[in-house]
Design an enzyme around this catalytic site. Structure first.
Site, mmCIF file in Angstrom:
data_model
loop_
_atom_site.group_PDB
_atom_site.id
_atom_site.type_symbol
_atom_site.label_atom_id
_atom_site.label_comp_id
_atom_site.label_asym_id
_atom_site.label_seq_id
_atom_site.Cartn_x
_atom_site.Cartn_y
_atom_site.Cartn_z
ATOM 1 N N GLN A 88 0.764 -1.298 0.069
ATOM 2 C CA GLN A 88 0.133 -0.074 0.036
ATOM 3 C C GLN A 88 1.063 1.450 0.092
ATOM 4 O O GLN A 88 0.466 2.182 -0.802
ATOM 5 C CB GLN A 88 -0.768 0.108 1.406
ATOM 6 N N HIS A 135 2.630 4.938 -3.785
ATOM 7 C CA HIS A 135 2.953 6.203 -4.069
ATOM 8 C C HIS A 135 4.313 6.301 -4.587
ATOM 9 O O HIS A 135 5.354 6.388 -3.970
ATOM 10 C CB HIS A 135 3.139 6.885 -2.623
ATOM 11 N N GLU A 137 14.013 -2.108 -1.895
ATOM 12 C CA GLU A 137 13.656 -2.953 -0.777
ATOM 13 C C GLU A 137 14.524 -4.259 -0.802
ATOM 14 O O GLU A 137 14.870 -4.742 -1.628
ATOM 15 C CB GLU A 137 12.197 -3.434 -1.209
ATOM 16 N N SER A 166 15.714 -7.913 -0.530
ATOM 17 C CA SER A 166 15.272 -8.650 -1.515
ATOM 18 C C SER A 166 15.700 -10.188 -1.042
ATOM 19 O O SER A 166 16.661 -10.611 -0.766
ATOM 20 C CB SER A 166 16.090 -8.708 -2.979
ATOM 21 N N ARG A 226 15.610 -12.705 -2.762
ATOM 22 C CA ARG A 226 16.645 -13.614 -3.718
ATOM 23 C C ARG A 226 17.949 -13.867 -3.251
ATOM 24 O O ARG A 226 18.703 -14.692 -3.338
ATOM 25 C CB ARG A 226 16.667 -12.897 -5.213
ATOM 26 N N ASN A 234 10.597 13.772 -1.972
ATOM 27 C CA ASN A 234 10.487 15.187 -1.656
ATOM 28 C C ASN A 234 9.517 15.292 -0.776
ATOM 29 O O ASN A 234 8.512 14.651 -0.604
ATOM 30 C CB ASN A 234 10.577 15.895 -3.119
ATOM 31 N N ARG A 291 -2.604 8.119 3.586
ATOM 32 C CA ARG A 291 -2.550 6.982 4.632
ATOM 33 C C ARG A 291 -2.722 7.177 5.912
ATOM 34 O O ARG A 291 -2.755 6.333 6.791
ATOM 35 C CB ARG A 291 -1.053 6.344 4.287
#
Length: 274
Positions: free
Chosen positions: A121, A125, A133, A135, A137, A230, A241
């Site tokens: 969520q 934006h 993020e 990972s 993997r 910014n 939110r």
């Protein structure tokens, strides 16, 4: 909301940066003014400029407009509910800056730790905010899973969202109750989480690639994100939110964002979000 955490990383700019980004159009700039013992701040005039940038008009003109339109709506419909809804709509529009570019000459970097379902969520934006993020993997350590303190009931009056009322903490699992005398939702979730983590670890031990093993992990798994945006972009995220219709866990992220950014840009943040 244990475990959901937003922390400060870095930032660039101040309220004065916003003022000077706007004033450069006229070949002018401002400086901090002495406001007290060892303190500096914006002049009243520069504070008014920020308010104007955020609203597209002066504070007085805006208040007069809200009163006039709301009054006309009330006179036509003679309805307090309509009057309130109209005021709420106008005040929502008020929070959308007409002259937003000066607010974009800033940057705030935050570290966000949140469950995957919250991250999806927040990370919608994308205008003015960049995300990196963790990972799965590359990371294969034991995941941390989010469990709420209270399970909320589904809201009756909206298609999405939840009510303030909690569900009864009883899960209809007669087998679990017969074996161990437990049939609460929290117990069942704890049992499920333990099973998932154990299976994930077993898959890795048997040589399954992390990029495949991760597919069994639930949306309650915590993820971590570095987000840089910014001032205008963060304000837009916060407004949406922190709304009462937003998910409670997402509101908690918005609240922590507010707590961090407000002291960094006190005049601009209030003008954009209040």
């Amino acid at each position: 909301m244990t475990g959901i955490k937003v922390t400060y990383e870095d930032h660039m700019g101040t309220d004065l940066s916003v003022v000077n980004a706007a004033k450069v159009s006229f070949g002018k700039r401002s400086e901090w003014e002495y406001t007290g013992i060892g303190q500096e701040g914006l002049s009243k005039k520069d504070q008014g400029l920020i308010q104007f940038l955020a609203r597209g008009c002066t504070s007085g003109d805006w208040e007069n407009l809200v009163d006039e339109v709301a009054c006309k709506g009330y006179c036509v419909y003679q309805c307090d509910v309509y009057n309130k809804e109209l005021r709420d709509l106008l005040n929502h529009i008020r929070k959308m800056p007409s002259h937003w570019s000066p607010f974009a000459h800033t940057a705030i970097s935050l570290h966000l730790k949140m469950p995957v379902f919250v991250a999806r969520q927040i990370m919608k934006h994308t205008t003015g905010i960049e995300y990196n993020e963790v990972s799965r993997r590359y990371v294969d350590d034991e995941p941390e899973l989010y469990v709420p303190d209270v399970w909320r009931k589904k809201a009756d009056n909206v298609k999405q969202g939840s009510a303030d009322e909690a569900v009864e903490d009883v899960f209809n699992n007669k087998l679990a109750y017969a074996l161990i005398g437990e049939n609460t939702i929290q117990h069942e979730i704890s049992r499920f989480n333990s099973t998932v983590i154990e299976l994930y670890s077993d898959m890795l031990e048997h040589g399954v690639a992390p990029e495949q093993a991760r597919m069994i992990l639930p949306q309650s798994m915590y993820t971590e994100v570095i987000a840089t945006g910014n001032l205008y972009a963060w304000a837009n995220l916060y407004i949406q939110r922190s709304d009462s219709h937003a998910q409670k866990e997402t509101q908690e992220v918005a609240k922590q964002i507010d707590d961090i950014i407000q002291p960094l840009f006190p005049v601009s943040w209030e003008a954009l979000t209040k």
